[in-house]
Design a protein around this motif. Structure first.
Motif: not given
Length: 326
Positions: A12, A15-16, A115, A231, A234
């Motif tokens: 994750i 991807h962020v 998160s 993502a 975020h």
């Protein structure tokens, strides 16, 4: 604007990092590589190998890179395993968050996107969970994420009158799947998609953990959300915090309806072209029957929406895994 991504070498987090870079928010990664991979971090992104339990390393990274905010993705994310290893879950998720907040306060960094997880709700007694639903975690993992949210809340209250009051939001979601970049895939030994992919690649029948849940087909129901959509949310949250825009303390990144494990298995067979009959195994401890969350609040504030069908989720994850080395 520079943003530190804890756990930025993970599935994750990576991807962020890519989403932040695409939005010109200049990510910096800190990760101890206990589950992440340095190869997931783009070459142009600064990388610090350290644990979030290491305050000195955190504070050094925050100061040296002139960080404006943190996207806190690092943590122990396995609900079932947390039942057997509660102290580890609390050390990583609770103490890690406390140490991070302490380092942020010392370095005058006042923005954080956390998160979190839909596991904070435990087994909801409503069909679709909103942010107002009671939080009753069913595992140490869910409890540790909820305590993380409390830490942000309390630090926000404590610093409200200071020169750098903490601004924060927590993003709650459950099963993150798929891939937004063929160079990054879910490496978890516990998540459904990689478990099915590994079984299919080795010629084994994938496993369903329990078919006696209180759901229409007996398998548990979850939100399955594409990692690129997660993502993107975020990034919008980070932008709102940095701009001083109003922001809620928590958002559900949910589908509103969810999918059962058996429905996911059917999509796996369709997309991969591999016919199989799943093996039925016992339930995993700490797994609720159903968690499906509303994403309406996030749609209002964070441009949240489900941009991918289940087949697209499977296809992107399958192609990324097949492009990886064995």
């Amino acid at each position: 604007m520079t943003w530190l991504v804890t756990g930025g070498a993970g599935y994750i987090g990576a991807h962020v990092v890519r989403a932040l870079a695409a939005a010109q928010l200049e990510p910096v990664v800190i990760d101890d590589l206990s589950t992440g991979r340095e190869s997931f971090v783009p070459a142009a992104v600064p990388f610090v190998r350290a644990s979030i339990l290491d305050r000195e390393a955190l504070e050094s990274a925050l100061r040296s890179h002139r960080v404006e905010g943190v996207v806190h993705v690092a943590g122990f994310k396995y609900a079932g395993v947390s039942v057997q290893r509660p102290l580890h879950a609390y050390a990583q998720n609770v103490e890690g968050t406390r140490v991070l907040l302490e380092a942020m306060e010392s370095a005058d960094v006042s923005n954080i996107v956390f998160s979190s997880s839909a596991a904070v709700y435990g087994t909801p007694d409503v069909a679709v969970v909103t942010e107002e639903a009671p939080t009753r975690p069913a595992s140490p993992y869910g409890e540790s994420k909820l305590i993380g949210e409390w830490l942000l809340r309390d630090q926000g209250i404590a610093t409200a009158g200071s020169r750098h009051p903490l601004r924060h939001t927590s993003l709650r979601y459950f099963n993150v799947v798929g891939s937004g970049d063929p160079a990054v895939w879910d490496t978890s030994p516990h998540n459904l998609f990689p478990l099915v992919f590994e079984a299919l690649l080795s010629g084994r029948a994938p496993r369903i953990n329990g078919d006696d849940y209180d759901t229409p087909d007996g398998t548990n129901v979850r939100d399955y959300v594409h990692v690129a959509d997660i993502a993107a949310a975020h990034v919008v949250a980070a932008r709102r915090l940095a701009a001083g825009d109003p922001i809620e303390p928590a958002y559900n990144l949910g589908s509103g309806d969810g999918l059962s494990v058996r429905q996911v298995m059917d999509a796996m067979a369709r997309v991969t072209g591999i016919a199989f009959a799943p093996e039925i195994a016992p339930r995993r401890p700490g797994d609720p029957d159903r968690i499906v969350a509303s994403g309406q609040r996030a749609a209002r504030d964070l441009e949240w929406r489900m941009r991918h069908t289940v087949d697209e989720m499977v296809r992107s994850g399958w192609e990324a895994r097949r492009s990886a080395s064995p």
